[in-house]
Design a protein around this motif. Structure first.
Motif, short mmCIF file in Angstrom:
data_model
loop_
_atom_site.label_atom_id
_atom_site.label_comp_id
_atom_site.label_asym_id
_atom_site.label_seq_id
_atom_site.Cartn_x
_atom_site.Cartn_y
_atom_site.Cartn_z
N ARG A 84 0.58 -1.25 -0.07
CA ARG A 84 -0.13 -0.07 0.00
C ARG A 84 0.98 1.24 -0.07
O ARG A 84 1.76 1.39 0.79
N TRP A 85 0.89 2.10 -0.94
CA TRP A 85 1.50 3.28 -1.12
C TRP A 85 0.28 4.47 -0.83
O TRP A 85 -0.65 4.11 -1.11
N GLY A 86 0.72 5.65 -0.35
CA GLY A 86 -0.07 6.83 0.03
C GLY A 86 0.30 8.12 -0.49
O GLY A 86 1.66 8.18 -0.86
N ALA A 87 -0.74 8.95 -0.92
CA ALA A 87 -0.47 10.30 -1.41
C ALA A 87 -1.31 11.35 -0.58
O ALA A 87 -2.41 10.85 0.11
N ALA A 88 -1.19 12.50 -0.46
CA ALA A 88 -1.84 13.44 0.50
C ALA A 88 -3.08 13.88 -0.36
O ALA A 88 -3.66 14.54 0.62
N ASN A 89 -3.55 13.42 -1.22
CA ASN A 89 -4.73 14.23 -1.96
C ASN A 89 -4.91 13.33 -3.18
O ASN A 89 -4.23 12.69 -4.10
N PRO A 90 -6.35 12.88 -3.49
CA PRO A 90 -6.76 11.95 -4.60
C PRO A 90 -6.33 12.36 -5.99
O PRO A 90 -6.23 11.57 -6.74
N THR A 91 -6.05 13.78 -6.10
CA THR A 91 -5.80 14.14 -7.31
C THR A 91 -4.45 15.09 -7.43
O THR A 91 -4.07 15.91 -8.41
N SER A 92 -3.49 14.60 -6.56
CA SER A 92 -2.36 15.53 -6.30
C SER A 92 -1.17 14.68 -7.12
O SER A 92 -1.21 13.76 -8.01
N LEU A 93 -0.38 15.62 -7.22
CA LEU A 93 1.03 15.67 -8.13
C LEU A 93 1.87 14.09 -7.51
O LEU A 93 2.29 13.41 -8.38
N GLU A 94 1.59 14.05 -6.40
CA GLU A 94 2.05 12.98 -5.52
C GLU A 94 1.48 11.52 -5.87
O GLU A 94 2.28 10.63 -6.28
N ARG A 95 0.35 11.74 -6.16
CA ARG A 95 -0.27 10.41 -6.27
C ARG A 95 -0.05 10.03 -7.70
O ARG A 95 0.19 8.82 -8.09
N ILE A 96 0.08 10.93 -8.80
CA ILE A 96 0.38 10.74 -10.26
C ILE A 96 1.69 10.13 -10.14
O ILE A 96 2.10 9.33 -10.90
N ALA A 97 2.79 10.67 -9.28
CA ALA A 97 3.69 10.27 -9.56
C ALA A 97 4.26 8.71 -8.99
O ALA A 97 4.75 8.17 -9.53
N LEU A 98 3.50 8.27 -7.91
CA LEU A 98 3.43 7.03 -7.52
C LEU A 98 2.75 5.91 -8.72
O LEU A 98 3.14 4.89 -8.86
N GLU A 99 1.70 6.51 -9.11
CA GLU A 99 1.05 5.69 -10.25
C GLU A 99 2.04 5.68 -11.48
O GLU A 99 2.01 4.37 -12.04
N ARG A 100 2.42 6.66 -11.71
CA ARG A 100 3.89 6.56 -12.86
C ARG A 100 4.87 5.48 -12.41
O ARG A 100 5.30 4.79 -13.31
N MET B 216 7.78 0.51 -13.25
CA MET B 216 8.43 -0.55 -12.60
C MET B 216 7.60 -1.86 -12.67
O MET B 216 7.88 -3.01 -12.16
N ASN B 217 6.44 -1.88 -13.46
CA ASN B 217 5.59 -2.91 -13.81
C ASN B 217 5.08 -3.71 -12.23
O ASN B 217 5.22 -5.20 -12.42
N VAL B 218 4.71 -2.95 -11.62
CA VAL B 218 3.89 -3.55 -10.19
C VAL B 218 2.72 -2.87 -10.09
O VAL B 218 2.40 -1.61 -10.35
N LYS B 219 1.67 -3.73 -9.57
CA LYS B 219 0.41 -3.10 -9.21
C LYS B 219 0.31 -2.88 -7.70
O LYS B 219 0.09 -3.90 -6.92
N VAL B 220 0.14 -1.61 -7.39
CA VAL B 220 -0.15 -1.01 -6.00
C VAL B 220 -1.18 -0.21 -5.92
O VAL B 220 -1.19 0.94 -6.73
N PRO B 221 -1.99 -0.48 -5.01
CA PRO B 221 -3.04 0.96 -4.83
C PRO B 221 -2.37 2.08 -4.08
O PRO B 221 -1.63 1.76 -3.35
N VAL B 222 -2.56 3.03 -4.66
CA VAL B 222 -2.39 4.36 -4.19
C VAL B 222 -3.23 5.04 -3.40
O VAL B 222 -4.19 5.44 -3.90
N VAL B 223 -3.19 4.99 -1.91
CA VAL B 223 -4.33 5.49 -1.30
C VAL B 223 -4.25 6.99 -0.97
O VAL B 223 -3.07 7.41 -0.33
N PRO B 224 -5.62 7.70 -1.40
CA PRO B 224 -5.51 9.09 -1.18
C PRO B 224 -5.85 9.53 0.13
O PRO B 224 -6.54 8.67 0.84
N HIS B 225 -5.45 10.83 0.53
CA HIS B 225 -5.89 11.23 1.99
C HIS B 225 -6.32 12.88 1.64
O HIS B 225 -6.04 13.50 0.40
#
Length: 320
Positions: free
Chosen positions: A153-169, A174-183
């Motif tokens: 589980r990875w986390g970002a501070a906002n559902p639409t944040s640059l941080e979340r997009i960075a983790l999605e990228r 890296m070809n891994v499937k990980v949910p990015v949990v927004p806050h």
């Protein structure tokens, strides 16, 4: 005690000589200004505004108040400022998030309803984990996700944040499937990393400072082109084989048609505050890089960032 007329006149003249206008800086047209953020208390934008107000207030002779308007990934805060009077009494703390919220969720009031007035800092993003976690590097995190499908589980501070997009990228590259949990803010994200709910989070050094000093948080990577001067031991993501770079800025925007008089005085006050030794020390310790773009440059800069974010969304298949 009653002053002699000549002495009173002399004191009045002395005060006038040190007034902002006499020093070549236009006096700010308001005495009270509200700085609005979508961030929860302790989050990056909240900390940015409160520290800015502490140094900008004396530079402008203005009383600043910070108001946290959470919810809607920033949409509520943007709407509040957009409906405010364009007289220099209210501004919004801008980051790439306010652009992303608009492009993704298409709120009734988006970033184009606000007028950029200044870009103050670039703010390097870092990937962090709790000190007790087994991860010592970014490849450790990715290998854990690869070996334990469905558990990372990875986390970002906002559902639409640059941080979340960075983790999605990062997960796609890296070809891994990980949910990015927004806050709803960096404070909430930090809690969930510390309690082990999340393997990693993305944030700014400033909002992690207390936990870093207490030894509760470990930095794994910086998402910029270069290492941070005050944290040279933290490698970039690129150095660790993950080609992800984030350019995050911190600035101010006001209601459309914001007073040119207020904008001019605000820019002068910002430049003055940024040059003071106390503020320089503060933002350097927070790894903030002063950028200081005035109104016209801020408008152009925001447009360029919005175009880049839109292109990234299309490349990731997030938008058409």
């Amino acid at each position: 005690m009653t002053l002699h007329p000549l002495r009173a006149a002399a004191l009045a003249l002395l005060a006038a000589c040190f007034a902002p206008a006499a020093l070549g800086q236009a006096a700010y047209p308001q005495k009270r200004v509200t700085l609005v953020t979508h961030s929860s208390p302790g989050g990056g934008s909240d900390v940015f505004l409160r520290e800015l107000a502490r140094h900008l207030g004396p530079a402008l002779g203005v009383n600043f108040a910070v108001e946290n308007v959470t919810g809607g990934s920033g949409a509520k805060a943007m709407a509040m400022v957009a409906r405010g009077k364009p007289d220099g009494t209210v501004f919004y703390a801008t980051t790439p998030t306010y652009i992303q919220t608009t492009l993704l969720s298409k709120p009734e009031v988006g970033y184009t309803a606000l007028e950029p007035v200044a870009i103050v800092f670039e703010d390097p993003e870092v990937i962090f984990t709790r000190a007790e976690a087994p991860f010592r590097s970014l490849p450790d995190v990715i290998e854990h996700a690869r070996r334990n499908p469905g558990k990372a589980r990875w986390g970002a501070a906002n559902p639409t944040s640059l941080e979340r997009i960075a983790l999605e990228r990062m997960s796609r590259k890296m070809n891994v499937k990980v949910p990015v949990v927004p806050h709803e803010g960096g404070g909430d994200l930090l809690i969930n990393v510390l309690n082990g709910t999340l393997d990693i989070g993305v944030g700014e050094v400033e909002e992690l400072k207390g936990q870093l000093q207490a030894g509760k948080v470990r930095l794994l990577a910086v998402l910029s082109d270069k290492r941070m001067p005050l944290l040279p031991q933290v490698p970039t993501a690129r150095e660790q084989g993950v080609d992800v770079v984030v350019r995050k800025f911190r600035g101010l925007a006001g209601p459309k048609g914001v007073s040119p008089e207020a904008v001019k005085a605000l820019e002068a006050g910002l430049r003055k505050a940024l040059a003071t030794p106390a503020y320089r020390k503060s933002y350097a310790e927070s790894n903030l890089v002063p950028l200081m773009l005035g109104h016209d440059e801020a408008v152009r800069f925001t447009g360029e960032i919005a175009a880049d974010i839109g292109q990234t969304f299309r490349e990731l298949g997030i938008t058409k």
